[in-house]
Structures are given as structure tokens and as C-alpha cells.
Motif scaffolding. Structure first.
Motif, PDB file in Angstrom:
ATOM      1  N   ASN A 664       0.836  -1.203   0.000  1.00 23.76           N
ATOM      2  CA  ASN A 664       0.000   0.000   0.000  1.00 23.76           C
ATOM      3  C   ASN A 664       0.869   1.251   0.000  1.00 23.76           C
ATOM      4  O   ASN A 664       0.573   2.240  -0.680  1.00 23.76           O
ATOM      5  CB  ASN A 664      -0.914  -0.011   1.227  1.00 23.76           C
ATOM      6  CG  ASN A 664      -1.960   1.092   1.168  1.00 23.76           C
ATOM      7  OD1 ASN A 664      -2.224   1.666   0.117  1.00 23.76           O
ATOM      8  ND2 ASN A 664      -2.553   1.398   2.307  1.00 23.76           N
ATOM      9  N   TYR A 688      -5.593  -5.369   7.143  1.00 20.46           N
ATOM     10  CA  TYR A 688      -4.489  -6.085   6.497  1.00 20.46           C
ATOM     11  C   TYR A 688      -4.439  -7.534   6.966  1.00 20.46           C
ATOM     12  O   TYR A 688      -4.163  -8.442   6.174  1.00 20.46           O
ATOM     13  CB  TYR A 688      -3.160  -5.394   6.789  1.00 20.46           C
ATOM     14  CG  TYR A 688      -2.979  -4.067   6.098  1.00 20.46           C
ATOM     15  CD1 TYR A 688      -2.985  -3.983   4.710  1.00 20.46           C
ATOM     16  CD2 TYR A 688      -2.782  -2.899   6.824  1.00 20.46           C
ATOM     17  CE1 TYR A 688      -2.820  -2.768   4.062  1.00 20.46           C
ATOM     18  CE2 TYR A 688      -2.606  -1.671   6.190  1.00 20.46           C
ATOM     19  CZ  TYR A 688      -2.630  -1.613   4.802  1.00 20.46           C
ATOM     20  OH  TYR A 688      -2.465  -0.412   4.164  1.00 20.46           O
ATOM     21  N   PHE A 809      -6.600  -5.895  -4.598  1.00 23.14           N
ATOM     22  CA  PHE A 809      -5.672  -5.069  -3.824  1.00 23.14           C
ATOM     23  C   PHE A 809      -4.249  -5.606  -3.936  1.00 23.14           C
ATOM     24  O   PHE A 809      -3.291  -4.839  -4.133  1.00 23.14           O
ATOM     25  CB  PHE A 809      -6.105  -5.027  -2.360  1.00 23.14           C
ATOM     26  CG  PHE A 809      -5.116  -4.347  -1.454  1.00 23.14           C
ATOM     27  CD1 PHE A 809      -5.015  -2.971  -1.427  1.00 23.14           C
ATOM     28  CD2 PHE A 809      -4.270  -5.092  -0.636  1.00 23.14           C
ATOM     29  CE1 PHE A 809      -4.091  -2.342  -0.612  1.00 23.14           C
ATOM     30  CE2 PHE A 809      -3.344  -4.473   0.183  1.00 23.14           C
ATOM     31  CZ  PHE A 809      -3.261  -3.098   0.198  1.00 23.14           C
ATOM     32  N   GLY A 813      -1.010  -3.777  -5.588  1.00 22.16           N
ATOM     33  CA  GLY A 813       0.205  -3.597  -4.797  1.00 22.16           C
ATOM     34  C   GLY A 813       1.429  -4.151  -5.504  1.00 22.16           C
ATOM     35  O   GLY A 813       2.504  -3.528  -5.488  1.00 22.16           O
TER      36      GLY A 813
END
Length: 1113
Positions: A664, A688, A809, A813
Motif C-alpha cells: 500500500n 491487512y 488489492f 500492490g
């Protein structure tokens, strides 16, 4: 020309070319099998040798002998040819399906004793044999009855040369598959004949055939625990290992036997020890230790190296020592936990040990530690000290390529791994008391410290990426040795480092368990190092090692991608040279070294923090973390079958919460650098952790699960193969949909020491990290022939959306992280073709709008679209000059979805458009994703399918405007469309009225039609395109005559000019058309009418309309 030929020759693996050209064919298998029945012994011997060469027996055994020295590689692999199951829609068409045997196992066995009769002789034809031989050469020989023939030849007391060939061929058949191994055991009298030949009383000479006989039984025992049990019960094991009990009083006495005798005795003893080790792994024959250990002691102690060197038998001695410590390592695995109750009293008097015990005793293990430590403290020996005094001198490479040094290092490796396993059995469970520590733990640690293997610098002496000082000479020597060209030297260096690292890790852990009051009261420097933490004080050297192996892994992982490019029998057609696979394919020393590097790298990264707990900022340490993650991705691609434990550890490293936090952080910097839309996903620590759990669960289930047959295995048979019935010998088809996933991937581990290629998915494909967003949730969908007929246990309706969001996500990343790597650093993420990335973004929408309806995941999806759009534009511009030079318009088609992903991709497009029409309500991001299939870089068949689907569904009008797509407008408009099918589809949509609302809204669909039709019709000069131009123009005029309401779009069509942004610099002033240009275009329409009066009238109407608007004079 000669120079060019030389350059070509240098880059071609001619060995692989000849192997491919001369590789075994079905007819060769049949001819060889027939020759084995010849009455002339010379013909039979020649035939056996050809079979031996065809199966690459010698080359393969050389490979396996080195593979079996690597203790960290717990399982070897069966060698039967395999192929990947076809990609299916359930898995998003991602390659990387389960492996299947090329020849179905029930087709291999046609000569069972219980089925041979007149009827089966008619049913089982030679053609069937040829079919199986074509699928699998070795399996074809087994089907043709080679095993009974080999038994007959052995019973006939063959010549030495023939016997050696027969045993060698039998070993390769035993390594082939569980089916062939069981067929060999079940071939009545075959194994018994081998044992009898070994134990002939009047033949005490040790020959290679005797050594191979022990190896044959050991390979069979490895393949199945039941076979090992049978060998022990019927006395075969005891007969084949009787030499282990023979004591040698003095090393000088053994050395005086001569080089050749020592070499044969050493090879025999190594095979016998290996056979015993296999039994120990299964929990058998542990009690034999008390009988064999006295004879083994001589080989466990360091020898007088000078005397062995004088007689040139040091390598032979070291081989026995190495295997002896490997046996002790296997025994150490059977120790009870040191703190478990009365384990210290768990011992037996000689002769009273139970035969079936599966535990060793600590009273035997602890004295061996002192013997093992002698090998670590050999630095003062003149012949060994050079290992600790290596310097970067001119001739240093010659020293380390010496076979003596390699042999000693193999012993070091075995000693270290034995100590490591023993220390593992000391780690207490949570419920156990561990107030005291056995004294041999600090003793081992102090021995390592005093040996000066590490410098053990002061705490905090580490610097990321700037090089290291104070690295111990032994560690530096091993790292240097790893980077040499000699494969075995490189392998042994990695194994030594791995064993040493594991010993130090265990010592560090155990020392930290005890309280300060229980530590030794000693203030010496060595004890202080032990108290500070042996890992902490060696941090600089470990960091140096980590840097070396990260760089190696980054450069090596691509070599694994070549193993699936060779289609002739899959990764294991003939092993060794691979019958044409360049460099031997998977079964090469290069791949073996890559996998060994990956294991060590993962072990090192388990020691270090992947991401520091300090506040993140872009500096050298942060870039070091980027390289860590990149190297772990490379390691994931390097893991082969049987190494799922290493891959599990890699997954745990890659998906831990701190790594996700770091990704992130990289993403925020990427957005700032690229000036992209701000990222609004602010995750808390618990978020997370939740994402980490989701990803770990998904990837382990998706890639580490095993495939089990449904109602296809008859467990009553020892071989796991359905018993053949009379009259049912016809060949069976390998059905794609007979299997289902099963999570119990380690269920086979306790029953076999050999892994199968089949029924699992490793090695991972390049695009493995796309699987969370490329898994189809509706298993009842039947739009594709390749869809599974069984429920998918990987996808629960309650969490599939969470998996997809977590996968998005993680993908973003990775993309952000990879963007910080320099262009010369290989990256698995950057190396993956954009085709798969675009496809995965489309596939996730097949499951619905869930990811777009969630605010956070919508932002992630949008940024990924923008990122991939930029990559596409960069690729297109980078290749534009070359494409213009070649003038080959098909070279513009960079996105070959149908060619690269699936031949039924058009059906997938139709399904995607159905979703777009049914649930999107014109969603911008959904529309942008669909629009990629209309991009000029997309291959023509897919563009046509996408356009037809959109037109037929009447949803062209809900596509976004061209300027809101995530790729530059030029990518959709240039080069001008010349595909006849697509141009006709454009006209068909125009005529049918599907474009009417698109014209009103000014969306990309109408812009595409205006641009490509106008450019093609008014600027086509080639004669072969003129008829098509006229045909299209007449269709538009005919439509205008029937639909006066289309006058506006006809005027737009004739008066169309390039959008300002798509003009070349020299064309910027020609933004609007001159009246002369419109006249020229009207003349083109007149020409296209070919004298048709009714159509000419329509052209006049259009001319009048332009005059009315004062556009024409």
C-alpha cells in the motif's frame, strides 16, 4: 553466411535437437520388445542396450544420484510423461491446471496373470500397444510384457553385461510411476530373482549390477510404504543390506584394498545405507541401529586425510560418511520430543528392541553429537583448512572444483542437517516445561563460533545494499563457490549454507527460551556471542548471503518457464536430455540448482523481517524490501512438485500483513509519481490481517490442493489401479472431468517418498497471482465446453467477493511495487503479458458487479485499468516505428486473447456483454473494460465478436465516450480498420439502427464507426479493396434512402475529420474539412453507385443538404 551459421550454432542446443530427432517412437518400442524374445544372446544384449539408451538410464541415474544427496529435497519425483489439463472457465482460463499422465494407468497393464486367456489375446491388439507406446514409451514396453521377459532372462543366469543392462532398465521402469513400480513387484518372481542373483553364495565379487540391484529394491521401497513393508517381511531388505554389519577395524586396512575395490565397496555401502534410510523414513528398522552402528562408527569419524589421499580413496570414504550422517538425520526425525515426559528413559537394551517401533532414543543420539562436531572443528587439518582460508586469488576456482573438497562439503552438509533435525526435536511444545537446556545445545553453538565460520561482528553492523565487510572466510568461500559454473560444487555450497543456517536458527531459538539464570556463567567472548544471539551477531554475513541469493533468484526464475514449452511428452518424456527439451528441461542440473536456491532463500527470509517495523519512506532499505518481494515471487515460480512445504512458507511470507502494508505504501508513491487519481483505501491493521488470511487461504487451496479420482480407484488393489476384468482390455480415455479437488494434499506423503507430477499443479504458471480475480463462482454455468461438472470447493458463496477484492488489492500492490524496479531487473509481475491482466479484470465482472459496487475495490479496479491502459499505450508507441517499417497491419494486434488464452474466447466475450447489458446500467468502469476488446491492438476475431455481441444486445449506446476510455483515443482509431468482417459488422449495425442512440450520445461506438468507415471508404486506393469500398458505400446509401432520419449521421460520415488529438503534428492546421474535400468524397460515393440511378439520387440529396448548411459553395 558462414558467420551467420556459426552464430546460430552457438545459440542452438544441438544435443537437444538430436535427442528430439532420434527420440523413441511407438514402432521402436514394439521392435525392441520383439527383439528381446530372440534366441541369440548377442541380439538380446544389443536390444537391452538400446532400451537402456532410449530411456537415458545412465544420464538419469547420474541426475538422481546428485538429487538424492540434497537432504532439503525430501521427495524425488516419478518420471512418467504428463500433460496439463486444459484451461477451464471455472479457473478463468488460467493455465496451470492439474497434471495428468500421458498414458492412463489402467491402459498400461494388459498382461496381468489373472487376465491372460484366448479372449484377451484377441481383444488386446498390437495397435493398442502402439497407442500406449506413443503416449508413453516406457509404459508401452510394460504393456507389451517386458517385465516377465526380464524375469526369464534373469532366471537364465545371463552374462554380466546383460544383467547390468536389465537391472538398469528395471530401475528406470521403477522410477516411472506407482503403476509400473507395483507392476514390477506384482510380476511373480521378478524381485525374488534380483535378490537371488545378489545373494549367490559362490559369487562374492562386487559388481555394478549388485550395486544397482540394491538401488532397484530401494527405489521400489521409496515408491510405496506397502512395498517397503513387504521387503522387510520376506527378508529381502535384510539380504540386500547384510554388508552393513561387517566391521572394518582400521581405515588403512580398507584403503589397501585398492582404488577400484574401494570404489565398488563404497558405492554398495552407500546404496545399502540409503535403503535403510528409506525404511527409517517409514518408521521401520529403527531398532537395527544397535546392530549396524558399531560397523558404522569408523565412517562417522573424520579420517586421517593424508593416508586416504595417498591411496586416492578419500572421495569413496567421504561418500560413506555422507550417507551415514544422512541415516542419522533420518533417525533424528524419529526422536521423541526431548521434553515429552519420560523420553530420556525411552531406551532399550541390545536385543530387546521392538521390531515395529517408530521411535529412536535420545540415549543413542547424544553421544553421536560429539562425533559430528569433530567435522566442524577440522579447521586445523592441513587438507581441510583451505576451506576456512579462502581468498580471492587467481587460482582459487581450481581449489574449489577439486572433487575432494566437494566430497568433504557433502559430509559437512549431512552433518549440519543431522544436527539441525536433532535440535528441532528439542523445541518444546507449548504445554511442555523447558526450564533447562541440554548442555549439547550451547556446545554445538560454541563449536560453530570457535570454527570461525562467521566473524560474529558487533550488533548493528548491517548496511543494506552497500556491500559488507567482516564476512567470514568460509561463508564467503561458499557464496563464491555457488556462483561458479560447476553444478555439483554450486549445489553442495548451497546445501552447506542451508544446513548451517538451520542449525544456527534452532540454537538461537533454544538459547532464547531459557532464562538468564540458567545460562552458563561465563564471560568469555564465545559465550557472549551465544548469549547475544548467534543470529544477531552474524547479521552482516547473513545479510551478505541474502543479497547473493536474492540476485541469483531474480536471474534464475525464468529458466523454469521453459519446461512447459516442450510438448513432446511433457516435462518428463525421457528425462536427461528430455528427448528434445533444451538443456534437459526440468530434469537438468540448472533447474535443480534453481530450486535449491529457492529453498535456501525462503529459509533466510523466514529469519529476517520482510518489512521493517520503522516508519516507511523511500530509501535504500525500502528498495531492499522491494527486491525481497520480487525474489520471493521468483522463488514461487521455481518450486517443483513435492516442494509444497516451501511454497507454503513462501505464501506465508508474501501475504503477511506487514508486506501488504508495504504494498500500500508503494501504491501511494506510484499514484503521486504518475499523478493518478488519489487512492482512498485507508486500511487499518486488522484490515491487512483479514486480507492476509483470505489470500493465504485462497492461494494454498487453489495451487496446493491435490486432485483425487471420484469412484475411480479400487482401494482393494495394492497398486491403487482398478483390477482388469476379462474382456475389458480396450483402451480407456483420459477424461478431463472425472476428477475433483481435494484439500488433503499431503495425504500421500506418509505412504510414499516419491512425489507424482500427476494430480497436482506445480510448478506455478506465470499468472498464478491472478487466480483470486479469475475464478468462476457459478459452477452450473454451461456456456463453455471446458467448464467443470463438479462443484468448486475453493469458492464459497459467502467469501468469493472478499477473495476477489483482496486479490485486486494484492495485484495493484504488486504492480506498484514492480514499478520501482529498474528496467534491467527481471520481474515476474512485469513479465506477465498484458493480455492476462486485461482478461482477469474482465473475468471478475462475469461474477457480477460486486467489486464495482464496493467503494474501495472500485477505486482499486479503476487504478488498475488506468495503469494497464498506460502500459498498453507505451507498448504501442514503443513498437509503432517497427510496425510502420514492416507495414504489416496484423502486427498491431498485440492483445491476442483468442490465440493466447482460449479458442472459445468469443463465447466468453458474449457472456461478458450479456452481463454488461443486464446489470451494468452503463457503469463507466464496466464500459471501459468492455471497450478494450474494440481496441485496435486486439486481434480481429475478438474485436468482431465483441462488436457483434454489443450490437446484437443493443448496448452500443452505453459504452463510454472515447476520451473516457483508459487508453489513448489513437489506440482505438489507428491504424485504419481493413478487416472486411469488422467493416461489414459496422455497416450492419448502422443499417439495423443499433447505432442510432450511440450517435445521439456521442459514445465511442459511433466514433469508431465514423472514423473507420469514413477512412476506409474515402481513402482506400488499393484495387483489391475497391469492390469492398463500393459495397459498403452502397449499403449506407441504400439505408439512407429508406431512413431519412439517418441524414444527420450520413452528413457526419461524409464530413468526418480526425479528432484534434489524433492528428499528427504536421496536420494540426487541417482541423476542419474544406468544401473541396467534401466534393471529392461525394464523388467517391457517386463512383461507388456504379450507375445505380436510385442511389445517385441519394447522393444528390446529401449534396443539397451540405449546400443548405452553407458548407458547399
Amino acid at each position: 553466411m558462414l558467420k551467420d551459421a556459426i552464430q546460430i550454432g552457438e545459440c542452438i542446443d544441438w544435443e537437444a535437437v538430436w535427442a528430439f530427432a532420434l527420440g523413441p517412437e511407438p514402432e521402436l518400442a514394439l521392435a525392441l520388445r520383439m527383439c528381446l524374445d530372440d534366441n541369440h544372446s548377442s541380439v538380446v544384449l544389443a536390444c537391452a542396450r538400446v532400451i537402456q539408451w532410449a530411456l537415458s538410464c545412465e544420464l538419469n541415474e547420474n541426475f538422481f544420484q546428485i538429487l538424492e544427496k540434497i537432504i532439503s529435497c525430501e521427495k524425488i519425483i516419478f518420471t512418467a510423461p504428463v500433460f496439463r489439463s486444459k484451461p477451464v472457465v471455472d479457473a478463468g482460463f488460467l493455465p496451470g491446471g492439474f497434471w495428468k499422465y500421458s498414458a492412463k494407468h489402467s491402459n498400461v497393464l494388459s498382461f496381468g496373470e489373472d487376465v491372460i486367456d484366448d479372449e484377451t489375446e484377441v481383444t488386446s491388439t498390437i495397435q493398442d500397444d502402439l497407442v500406449v507406446a506413443g503416449q508413453d514409451f516406457a509404459a508401452g514396453l510394460v504393456r507389451m510384457g517386458i517385465l516377465p521377459r526380464m524375469r526369464y532372462l534373469l532366471e537364465a543366469k545371463p552374462a554380466v553385461a546383460l544383467e547390468e543392462c536389465i537391472i538398469s532398465v528395471l530401475i528406470m521402469i521403477a522410477r516411472h510411476s506407482p503403476t509400473c513400480a507395483n507392476a514390477m513387484v506384482n510380476c511373480q518372481g521378478l524381485v525374488r530373482s534380483v535378490v537371488d542373483r545378489f545373494t549367490v553364495e559362490d559369487d562374492t565379487e562386487i559388481r555394478p549390477s549388485k550395486i544397482n540391484s540394491v538401488r532397484l529394491l530401494r527405489v521400489l521401497a521409496q515408491s510405496d510404504k506397502k512395498i517397503c513393508t513387504e521387503f522387510i517381511k520376506n527378508g529381502s531388505f535384510q539380504a540386500m543390506t547384510r554388508h552393513l554389519y561387517q566391521e572394518t577395524s582400521l581405515i588403512e586396512q580398507w584403503a589397501k584394498l585398492g582404488k577400484e575395490n574401494c570404489k565398488l565397496l563404497s558405492a554398495l555401502m552407500v546404496e545399502q545405507l540409503h535403503f535403510w534410510k528409506v525404511c527409517i523414513h517409514y518408521g521401520f528398522c529403527i531398532s537395527y541401529f544397535t546392530g549396524i552402528f558399531p560397523a558404522l562408527c569408523l565412517w562417522l569419524n573424520p579420517p586421517a586425510f593424508e593416508k586416504l589421499q595417498e591411496n586416492d580413496v578419500l572421495i569413496e570414504f567421504a561418500s560413506i560418511s555422507r550417507e551415514g550422517y544422512r541415516v542419522l538425520e533420518a533417525l533424528a526425525r524419529k526422536l521423541p520430543n526431548f521434553y515429552a515426559g519420560e523420553c530420556l528413559n525411552y531406551q532399550y537394551l541390545p536385543g530387546d528392541e521392538p521390531v515395529d517401533t517408530d521411535k529412536w532414543a535420545w540415549c543413542y543420539a547424544m553421544p553421536i553429537i560429539d562425533v559430528a562436531l569433530k567435522w566442524i572443528t577440522l579447521k586445523d587439518d592441513a587438507y581441510v583448512s583451505k576451506l576456512f582460508q579462502w581468498k580471492k586469488e587467481i587460482h582459487s576456482d581450481l581449489v574449489f572444483q577439486d572433487s575432494f573438497v566437494i566430497s568433504i562439503l557433502w559430509v559437512y552438509s549431512s552433518v549440519m542437517h543431522m544436527l539441525s533435525t536433532l535440535l528441532e526435536r528439542l523445541k518444546p511444545e507449548e504445554t511442555m516445561s523447558h526450564q533447562c537446556l541440554p548442555m549439547f545445545v550451547p556446545k554445538i553453538g560454541l563449536a560453530i563460533i570457535k570454527a570461525n565460520i562467521f566473524e560474529f561482528s558487533e550488533v548493528g553492523g548491517m548496511d543494506h545494499g552497500k556491500g559488507f565487510t567482516g564476512v567470514g572466510p568460509f561463508i564467503e568461500a561458499l557464496c563464491h563457490l555457488r556462483q561458479q559454473s560447476q553444478y555439483e560444487a554450486s549445489l553442495v555450497s548451497v546445501c552447506c549454507l542451508d544446513g548451517l543456517l538451520q542449525v544456527m536458527t534452532s540454537i538461537n531459538y533454544l538459547i532464547n527460551l531459557v532464562t538468564d539464570s540458567t545460562r552458563p556463567d561465563n564471560t568469555s567472548t564465545d559465550v557472549k556471542v551465544l548469549g547475544d544471539g548467534i543470529l544477531t551477531r552474524s547479521e552482516a554475513e547473513l545479510q551478505f548471503m541474502l543479497n547473493v541469493f536474492m540476485q541469483l533468484m531474480i536471474s534464475e526464475w525464468k529458466s523454469m518457464q521453459s519446461i512447459e514449452m516442450f510438448g513432446r511428452g511433457g516435462p518428463a518424456p525421457g528425462l536427461a536430455l528430455g528427448w528434445g527439451a533444451s538443456g534437459g528441461g526440468f530434469w537438468s542440473m540448472g533447474i535443480l540448482l534453481t530450486q535449491t536456491d529457492a529453498r535456501l532463500l525462503i529459509h533466510m527470509l523466514e529469519i529476517f523481517e520482510m518489512v521493517s517495523t520503522r516508519e516507511l519512506q523511500m530509501d535504500e532499505e525500502t528498495m531492499f524490501v522491494v527486491h525481497k518481494i520480487n525474489s520471493v515471487l521468483g522463488a514461487c515460480l521455481s518450486v517443483g512438485p513435492g516442494d509444497w512445504v516451501i511454497l507454503e512458507k513462501a505464501f506465508n511470507l508474501l501475504f503477511q500483513a506487514p508486506v501488504l502494508t508495504f504494498l500500500n505504501f508503494c501504491l501511494q508513491h506510484l499514484i503521486q509519481d504518475k499523478r493518478m487519481k488519489p487512492f482512498v483505501w485507508e486500511c487499518r491493521k486488522e484490515d491487512y490481517s483479514r486480507i492476509s488470511e483470505i489470500l493465504v487461504s485462497h492461494f494454498k487451496t487453489r495451487w496446493l490442493s491435490m486432485k483425487m479420482k471420484m469412484n475411480a480407484i479400487d482401494h482393494s488393489t495394492s497398486s491403487g489401479i482398478r483390477a482388469l476384468k476379462k474382456g475389458s482390455l480396450s483402451l480407456e480415455t483420459i477424461h478431463e472431468d472425472l476428477d475433483t479437488s481435494n484439500i488433503s494434499s499431503q495425504g500421500h506423503y506418509n505412504t510414499s517418498l516419491v512425489a507424482e507430477w500427476a494430480h497436482q499443479r506445480l510448478p506455478l504458471p506465470m499468472h498464478w497471482f491472478l487466480s483470486p480475480i479469475s475464478t468462476f463462482s457459478d459452477t452450473n454455468y454451461t456456456g463453455f465446453q471446458g467448464s467443470s461438472k463438479f462443484s468448486n470447493p475453493m469458492q464459497d458463496a459467502t467469501n468469493e467477493l472478499e477473495v476477489a477484492k483482496a486479490g485486486l488489492f494484492f495485484l495493484l500492490g504488486l504492480e506498484a511495487m514492480s514499478s520501482f524496479l529498474s528496467s534491467d531487473v527481471p520481474s515476474p509481475v512485469r513479465s506477465l503479458d498484458l493480455i492476462w491482466k486485461f482478461h482477469s479484470l474482465s473475468f471478475i465482472l462475469i461474477n457480477g458487479m460486486g467489486v464495482l459496487e464496493d467503494r474501495k475495490s472500485r477505486y482499486v479496479y479503476e487504478i488498475l485499468q488506468d495503469l494497464y491502459g498506460r502500459h498498453l499505450d507505451e507498448t504501442r508507441f514503443r513498437n509503432s516505428s517497427l510496425l510502420l517499417e514492416t507495414r504489416n497491419k496484423s502486427n498491431w494486434e498485440l492483445l491476442r486473447f483468442k490465440s493466447e488464452i482460449h479458442e472459445s474466447y468469443s463465447t466468453f466475450i458474449e457472456t461478458l456483454v450479456e452481463q454488461f447489458a443486464a446489470i451494468s446500467y452503463g457503469d463507466l468502469l464496466f464500459g471501459r473494460q468492455v471497450s478494450v476488446y474494440l481496441h485496435r491492438c486486439t486481434e480481429g476475431t475478438v474485436r468482431l465478436a465483441a462488436w457483434n455481441a454489443l450490437s446484437n444486445a443493443r448496448v452500443l449506446e452505453i459504452l463510454p465516450p472515447l476520451e473516457k476510455c483508459f487508453s489513448e483515443p489513437e489506440g482505438y482509431l489507428e491504424p485504419v480498420e481493413e478487416n472486411e468482417g469488422i467493416l461489414e459488422a459496422y455497416v450492419k449495425s448502422w443499417v439495423s439502427g443499433a447505432l442510432d442512440r450511440a450517435a445521439i450520445r456521442g459514445v465511442m461506438a459511433f466514433t469508431l464507426v465514423l472514423h473507420h468507415l469514413s477512412s476506409f471508404i474515402f481513402f482506400t486506393q488499393a484495387g483489391d479493396k475497391k469492390s469492398l469500398r463500393n459495397k459498403l458505400a452502397r449499403s449506407l446509401l441504400r439505408d439512407y434512402s429508406q431512413k431519412p432520419r439517418h441524414e444527420g449521421i450520413m452528413l457526419d460520415f461524409i464530413g468526418y475529420s480526425k479528432p484534434y488529438s489524433s492528428l499528427l503534428p504536421g496536420e494540426r492546421q487541417a482541423f476542419s474539412l474544406q468544401s473541396s474535400e467534401i466534393v471529392k468524397r461525394l464523388n467517391v460515393l457517386v463512383e461507388a453507385c456504379e450507375g445505380n440511378s436510385s442511389l445517385l439520387v441519394e447522393v444528390e440529396k446529401l449534396k443539397a443538404a451540405f449546400e443548405k448548411k452553407h458548407i458547399l459553395d
